[in-house]
Design an enzyme around this catalytic site. Structure first.
Site: not given
Length: 312
Positions: A11, A90-91, A115, A197, A246
């Protein structure tokens, strides 16, 4: 082809118009958009191709970016290129899991759509924040987090002297002030609506775990490197717990890249809009060979490079 890692940005990489040329030129890419729209009930073409406010709202950003990345991946595959290992920031880890064969595309779209909603709703608007710090080592920033009053932790280890902290706004701003007093080259608040996170995401992670339990994870065709521990993952049974972890633990990107480097990966191909990870690779180690494929022209250029090397 050389030993290759496909890497996918997270992102923040999203831009209006992403993957539009792939949609226009590659039937396989067009099919990805059609699948994403069908699975999510969203008009993915409008979301990805036009200037709109939703593109920067987490609940829409994540699935839009995943769609663009998988559309580009479809064209890369159609051109005959495949990875030896994958990783995503991440994503981007969801795209990496599809590319490595662990997740089916339809399941990835369902998971990422939910999510994004879970993360958006996890923390009241204004309570959380994220700050990027450049010019100080991670251990120094970790020390600031321990001194701050409130919930704050390192959320991204991007390179030797680039970290991101995430958590409760007041605590994050304390770390920002400490970094500025320590003469950080830059300490800037990120334009995000959620403290990704960080421990504040543990509730959302528990809800994601329930969704993950309804999804089939298959044995992949190649390993992927997980954000949570920066290790090569070959066991399909580890995927679900690592994806849940995560959400509230740090993205160990620098460590992931070094793990791939240690495994003798010869080139990194960033698949997705922009060149976020390609630039980070240069900060991690200038000797790393990296390409970014965000446009059809980039893919054509990479094909020419590979063709020239193979002929040579």
């Amino acid at each position: 082809m050389k030993k290759t890692a496909f890497i996918f940005p997270g992102q923040g990489a999203q831009i209006a118009g992403m993957a539009r040329d792939f949609f226009d030129q590659f039937p396989a890419s067009r099919a990805v958009f059609e699948t994403a729209s069908h699975v999510t009930g969203l008009d993915m073409q409008t979301l990805c191709f036009t200037e709109n406010e939703k593109l920067d709202q987490t609940e829409y950003t994540q699935v839009a970016l995943l769609t663009a990345e998988l559309a580009i991946l479809a064209a890369v595959r159609e051109s005959g290129f495949y990875p030896n290992v994958t990783a995503g920031q991440s994503l981007g880890e969801y795209a990496a899991l599809v590319a490595a064969g662990y997740l089916q595309m339809e399941d990835a779209f369902r998971l990422v759509r939910e999510r994004g909603i879970l993360m958006q709703n996890a923390v009241p608007l204004g309570r959380g924040a994220m700050v990027a710090i450049i010019g100080l080592t991670a251990d120094v920033v970790e020390g600031f987090c321990q001194k701050a009053q409130g919930v704050v932790a390192v959320s991204n280890y991007n390179s030797q002297k680039q970290t991101v902290v995430s958590g409760e706004r007041d605590a994050v701003m304390q770390v920002k002030q400490m970094a500025e007093e320590a003469k950080a080259r830059l300490a800037t608040e990120l334009k995000v609506s959620i403290p990704s996170h960080s421990p504040l995401m543990k509730g959302a992670a528990a809800q994601l775990e329930e969704l993950l339990n309804k999804v089939e994870v298959r044995q992949g065709t190649v390993p992927y490197v997980a954000n949570a521990n920066a290790e090569f993952i070959r066991d399909a049974g580890l995927v679900k717990p690592l994806l849940a972890q995560q959400m509230y633990s740090a993205v160990r990107w620098e460590q992931s890249v070094r793990a791939m480097q240690a495994a003798e990966v010869e080139q990194f191909i960033e698949i997705g809009p922009g060149e976020t990870l390609t630039k980070l690779n240069k900060k991690i180690d200038r000797s790393l060979v990296s390409y970014n494929i965000s446009t059809a022209d980039d893919l054509a250029s990479f094909e020419q490079t590979e063709k020239g090397e193979n002929q040579g």
